[in-house]
Write a protein that holds these residues in place. Structure first.
Motif, short mmCIF file in Angstrom:
data_model
loop_
_atom_site.label_atom_id
_atom_site.label_comp_id
_atom_site.label_asym_id
_atom_site.label_seq_id
_atom_site.Cartn_x
_atom_site.Cartn_y
_atom_site.Cartn_z
N ASP A 376 61.30 29.67 58.74
CA ASP A 376 60.52 30.89 58.64
C ASP A 376 61.41 32.09 58.97
OD1 ASP A 376 58.64 32.83 58.48
OD2 ASP A 376 57.50 32.24 60.26
N MET A 377 62.06 32.61 57.94
CA MET A 377 62.90 33.80 58.10
C MET A 377 62.27 35.01 57.45
SD MET A 377 66.80 32.45 57.44
CE MET A 377 67.57 31.19 58.46
N GLY A 378 61.01 34.88 57.07
CA GLY A 378 60.35 35.99 56.40
C GLY A 378 60.61 35.98 54.91
N VAL A 379 60.36 37.10 54.27
CA VAL A 379 60.50 37.21 52.82
C VAL A 379 61.38 38.41 52.48
CG1 VAL A 379 58.26 36.15 52.38
CG2 VAL A 379 58.43 38.65 52.59
N ARG A 380 61.89 38.40 51.26
CA ARG A 380 62.54 39.59 50.74
C ARG A 380 61.82 39.98 49.46
NH1 ARG A 380 65.14 34.54 48.60
NH2 ARG A 380 66.38 35.23 46.81
#
Length: 557
Positions: A376-380
């Motif tokens: 879970d590193m987020g989104v781009r």
């Protein structure tokens, strides 16, 4: 190449030795040391020694000293000292107390040299370096005593004091230990303790014009620091009797023990500091931290992580057998690290403009893609509109067998987006394809409609919002697995330099999230490899990316 085992570190023969010494009460605390010469940058071979010395101390609750072996000021520099300290800290280790220098002990070493003279175990020799070599003999012939070997104590003390006072030129005299010129061990044939060298020292200035040899400095410095386990590479095994002779014949405060391990020999790699310096001085590379160099600063700038290098050192283990290590193990270690921890992104190395003719003009969709598929590193966010860039290699008018990308009338999926079909290739006057006209299926965002099969998936970036960047494709510096072998065959290791070790691509296009990539920030460019933002040249809005390693081994068996 078979995949290396990763479940546990390889064997370390020194670990049970240290454990047994502690359990037997031989030492209350172990003290190791890492003693680099400040005459160059640290390389991957030093990483093994760093991990070994600092790792053992940490594992057994001891301490590891950083001590610079600064006995040859003519080849040393503050730049190297600063780089060595930075590399050790970058690898994740911290030395005990302040950094130390052999030069801290020059006064004590001088007094101990005087002690040996007074005991009749050292003398001042007037032989020239060439004469001394001739008198030394060889592996099959015993050496001959120097004609100055029997000087009396008073004369030796007087001459040694005058050497210290600067009365004699470089090379005129040397102080030698009086041991055994017939010894089968060449290191015991009256080795040099001090030589005259009128050179400014980076720590002691102009105080000294005589400097101790490494052999005389090594063990006594260990004893002063209370080192318990003096760990060095196998090339010093034949020096151990001399190490022990000094300790036995001087009033040192401790009796350290020397242990030797096999140095790291890595194929496709040069680790000789002399040859690394030659590469730098002659301009074959762009400095000690060139990402093609085997220096730790080079690996760092290329995008290697400290954890990957420590893991590599664990994989190869510590033994006395030596052998050649496959560089694929090092590349495996960094791939494994970056696969788990590097954010994903898209970068088009050879941009080819695509116009999606049936997409509404002026419309923009902000598509969200995960920064990592498993973590879970987020989104781009990638803006999708009528004009995009794909890589020129992802379209072929006459495709080779097995080609699964875009062909005339064929379809592919754009990563995280729609399925497109190639309808027309626009060419310039020379017949080069400069643009593709495609159409998209609005019902394919993130899915394939029932009965529809699309084999190929390609990466892309938006035309308007993408950022122009430079990409440096680094590869192995040498073509040969044994680059130094050429020296043995009458050639030069320089003959093995890989002319494709650096390919610079300008005008590449990266997705918007990469515009402000931070120095040393690492990414997996989908389908291209692992890259990092260059620590020196990358700027906000104008990033420069270095290829760390390909997604898989591209060098065939």
């Amino acid at each position: 190449m078979s995949k290396p085992e990763t479940s546990a570190a390889a064997a370390n023969f020194l670990r049970p030795i240290v454990q047994a010494d502690l359990e037997a009460g031989k030492h209350a605390k172990i003290i190791t040391r890492f003693p680099p010469e400040p005459n160059g940058y640290l390389h991957i071979g030093h990483a093994k020694s760093i991990c070994l010395n600092f790792g053992l101390a940490k594992e057994f609750g001891g301490e590891c000293n950083l001590r610079f072996d600064d006995t040859n000021p003519a080849k040393e520099d503050q730049e190297y000292i600063d780089a060595i300290k930075a590399d050790v800290e970058w690898l994740g280790f911290q030395w005990a107390g302040e950094e130390r220098y052999a030069s801290n002990y020059f006064d004590q070493l001088y007094d101990w040299a005087v002690h040996l003279i007074k005991a009749g175990k050292a003398y001042v020799c007037d032989l020239s370096p060439d004469e001394a070599r001739a008198y030394r003999g060889n592996l099959t012939e015993a050496g001959k005593n120097s004609p100055f070997r029997e000087r009396n104590v008073e004369e030796n003390l007087d001459l040694f004091a005058r050497m210290k006072a600067g009365e004699f030129p470089d090379g005129a005299r040397a102080l030698r230990a009086k041991i055994d010129m017939a010894s089968p061990n060449m290191n015991l044939r009256d080795p040099i303790l001090y030589r005259i060298r009128h050179a400014h020292h980076h720590q002691t200035g102009d105080k000294w014009c005589i400097y101790p040899s490494y052999d005389f400095t090594h063990g006594q410095s260990d004893a002063i620091e209370g080192v318990t386990h003096s760990i060095c590479t196998l090339e010093f095994e034949d020096h151990r009797p001399l190490y022990e002779w000094f300790l036995a014949n001087l009033p040192v405060p401790a009796q350290p023990r020397q242990y030797e391990f096999a140095r790291l020999n890595l194929n496709y790699t040069i680790t000789s500091k002399r040859k690394l310096k030659q590469l730098v001085d002659e301009g074959h590379v762009n400095g000690w931290d060139d990402p093609r160099m085997s220096t730790l600063s080079g690996y760092r700038r290329r995008g290697y992580t400290p954890g990957s290098i420590r893991h590599f050192c664990d994989l190869i283990g510590v033994n006395r057998a030596g052998g050649l290590v496959d560089i694929g193990m090092l590349e495996f270690a960094i791939r494994e690290d970056l696969d788990a921890n590097a954010a994903r992104a898209m970068c088009v190395l050879k941009p080819l403009k695509v116009v999606i003719t049936n997409y509404p003009e002026g419309q923009v969709e902000n598509l969200e893609l995960p920064r990592h598929p498993k973590q879970d590193m987020g989104v781009r966010v990638l803006p999708f509109s009528r004009e995009i860039f794909i890589d020129a290699s992802d379209f072929e008018e006459v495709p080779p067998a097995g080609y699964k990308r875009l062909i005339p009338g064929g379809e592919v999926r754009l990563r995280g987006s729609y399925v497109i079909r190639a309808d027309e290739a626009i060419k310039d006057a020379e017949g080069n394809i400069v643009e593709l006209r495609c159409s998209y299926d609005e019902n394919t965002l993130g899915k394939n409609p029932e009965g529809r099969k699309v084999k190929g998936v390609i990466h892309w970036v938006p035309a308007a919002e993408s950022v122009e960047c430079e990409v440096r494709l680094y590869d192995r510096l040498f073509r040969s697995a044994s680059p130094e072998k050429a020296d043995e065959e009458g050639g030069s290791f320089l003959d093995n330099i890989n002319p494709e070790s650096l390919v610079v691509l300008k005008g590449c296009r990266a997705e918007p999230s990469l515009a402000n990539a931070q120095p040393e920030e690492r990414f997996q460019f989908e389908r291209e490899g692992y890259f990092c933002a260059d620590s020196k040249d990358s700027q906000p809005g104008a990033p420069v990316f270095n290829r760390t390693v390909t997604l898989r081994d591209s060098w065939g068996a």
